[in-house]
Write a protein that holds these residues in place. Structure first.
Motif, short mmCIF file in Angstrom:
data_model
loop_
_atom_site.label_atom_id
_atom_site.label_comp_id
_atom_site.label_asym_id
_atom_site.label_seq_id
_atom_site.Cartn_x
_atom_site.Cartn_y
_atom_site.Cartn_z
N CYS A 1 7.09 21.46 4.48
CA CYS A 1 7.84 21.64 2.99
C CYS A 1 8.97 21.16 2.81
O CYS A 1 10.14 21.65 3.75
N MET B 1 12.56 21.59 1.52
CA MET B 1 13.33 22.60 1.06
C MET B 1 14.05 22.04 -0.40
O MET B 1 14.39 22.68 -1.40
N SER C 1 13.29 19.59 -2.35
CA SER C 1 12.62 19.28 -3.45
C SER C 1 12.07 20.23 -4.24
O SER C 1 11.41 20.17 -5.26
N LEU C 2 12.44 21.55 -3.77
CA LEU C 2 11.89 22.86 -4.66
C LEU C 2 12.81 23.08 -5.82
O LEU C 2 14.04 22.81 -5.57
N SER C 3 11.95 23.58 -6.72
CA SER C 3 12.79 23.91 -7.99
C SER C 3 13.48 25.39 -7.57
O SER C 3 13.14 26.10 -6.67
N GLU D 1 10.69 28.07 -7.02
CA GLU D 1 10.17 27.91 -5.96
C GLU D 1 10.91 28.28 -4.61
O GLU D 1 10.42 28.77 -3.89
N LEU D 2 12.17 27.95 -4.88
CA LEU D 2 13.29 28.33 -3.50
C LEU D 2 13.19 29.92 -3.40
O LEU D 2 13.17 30.43 -2.40
N VAL E 1 10.10 30.87 -1.73
CA VAL E 1 10.27 30.49 -0.33
C VAL E 1 11.12 31.28 0.55
O VAL E 1 10.94 31.82 1.59
#
Length: 337
Positions: free
Chosen positions: A67, A69, A71-73, A76-77, A80
């Motif tokens: 994944c 990291m 690229s996450l919103s 989403e972060l 994670v």
């Protein structure tokens, strides 16, 4: 698996642009205890903060189990980050909350039922060895106990990765050892990948299987701890292995061969090892330099020996020392200096 690819980080300061990280590439396997070591200002803390995107890299990518990291919103972060938790030198506990409520806090943020959160927190207090401190406040605890509570809090969300940013730097050697033993136990019991950020070589020697040496934002050396510390190639690694200076140690002596001995938890014998080797094998070795310590009944660190007498004597010494558990032996052919 954690993959760091071509990672760079720049900061704008009043004096201009500062390159904190420069094209860093690392791969950290699942379940590993991986050390990242360097002196102050090397970029260690910036690197660990880039791993969970507390700092956004200027260039490059951080992949965790594939994944990206970066690229996450933000939503989403946040999700994670429950799987990538941190402990710090300063513990960062909430002083107005009891130990139990400190551990429950990340579970509250994640929307876990209060009864389930309390049950998990009590179990974690058992794991970190403080079942009787549920209703105590951080100010009532020692530094080592506070760090144990911080570790329990970091484990509350059942993370896959534990980032330790100078987590033992504020602790005395005995407490440091107990915290490292706890981290080792958690790694073995729960299978969590642990990343240790430190400036202390003794911490890496004691607990880590792999190490990367960071110097001025660059990874200058990386690999197995035993390999890197037994035969350091970079100047930064040499400074860590020989903190008192290697030039004097490595002055050439005619007819002398050198071997480096690395102790990574070897049982310390009552009779000094080199004296014992001399008695049993008739090998006389000069100790040219040593940085060793005993923790409990185990030895950690490294020693540089000078041996005269040719191939047979060197081979006898290496065979004798290699047969000792948790001891790595290598002849030094690339002289430090």
């Amino acid at each position: 698996m954690i993959e760091i690819k071509n990672l760079s980080k720049e900061f704008e300061t009043a004096d201009g642009k500062v390159e904190a990280l420069k094209n860093v590439n690392l791969t950290i396997s699942d379940g590993d205890i991986y050390g990242i070591i360097g002196m102050s200002g090397a970029g260690k803390s910036t690197l660990v903060r880039c791993m969970n995107m507390l700092e956004r890299p200027t260039e490059g990518t951080v992949l965790i189990d594939g994944c990206d990291m970066g690229s996450l919103s933000m939503a989403e972060l946040r999700k994670v980050r429950r799987e990538i938790t941190m402990i710090f030198q300063g513990f960062n506990l909430l002083m107005q909350r009891t130990c139990l409520k400190n551990i429950c806090f990340p579970l509250e943020l994640a929307g876990v039922d209060k009864a389930d959160a309390k049950k998990r927190a009590l179990k974690l207090l058992e794991i970190v060895g403080l079942p009787d401190k549920a209703n105590a406040y951080p100010a009532q605890l020692s530094g080592g106990q506070q760090q144990r509570i911080a570790i329990a809090r970091a484990l509350a969300t059942e993370p896959k990765v534990l980032l330790c940013d100078e987590a033992t730097s504020a602790l005395d050697p005995k407490t440091t050892h107990s915290i490292l033993e706890l981290i080792r136990d958690i790694n073995a019991r729960l299978g969590i990948t642990v990343i240790i950020i430190t400036h202390q070589m003794s911490v890496v020697e004691e607990i880590c299987s792999h190490v990367a040496i960071l110097d001025d934002g660059h990874v200058v050396e990386e690999g197995l701890v035993s390999t890197v510390f037994s035969s350091p190639k970079s100047e930064a690694a040499k400074r860590l292995v020989f903190p008192d200076g290697a030039d004097e140690i490595m002055t050439e002596t005619p007819g002398e061969r050198r071997i480096r001995v690395v102790f990574s938890g070897a049982l310390a014998a009552k009779t000094p090892l080199i004296a014992q080797m001399a008695m049993e094998e008739q090998v006389v070795a000069s100790i040219l330099g040593a940085s060793t310590r005993s923790i409990g009944d185990k030895a950690y660190g490294n020693m540089l020996l000078g041996i005269t007498g040719g191939d047979e004597m060197v081979q006898r010494a290496m065979t004798y020392l290699s047969n000792i558990e948790d001891v790595l032996v290598e002849e030094v052919t690339d002289h430090v200096g």
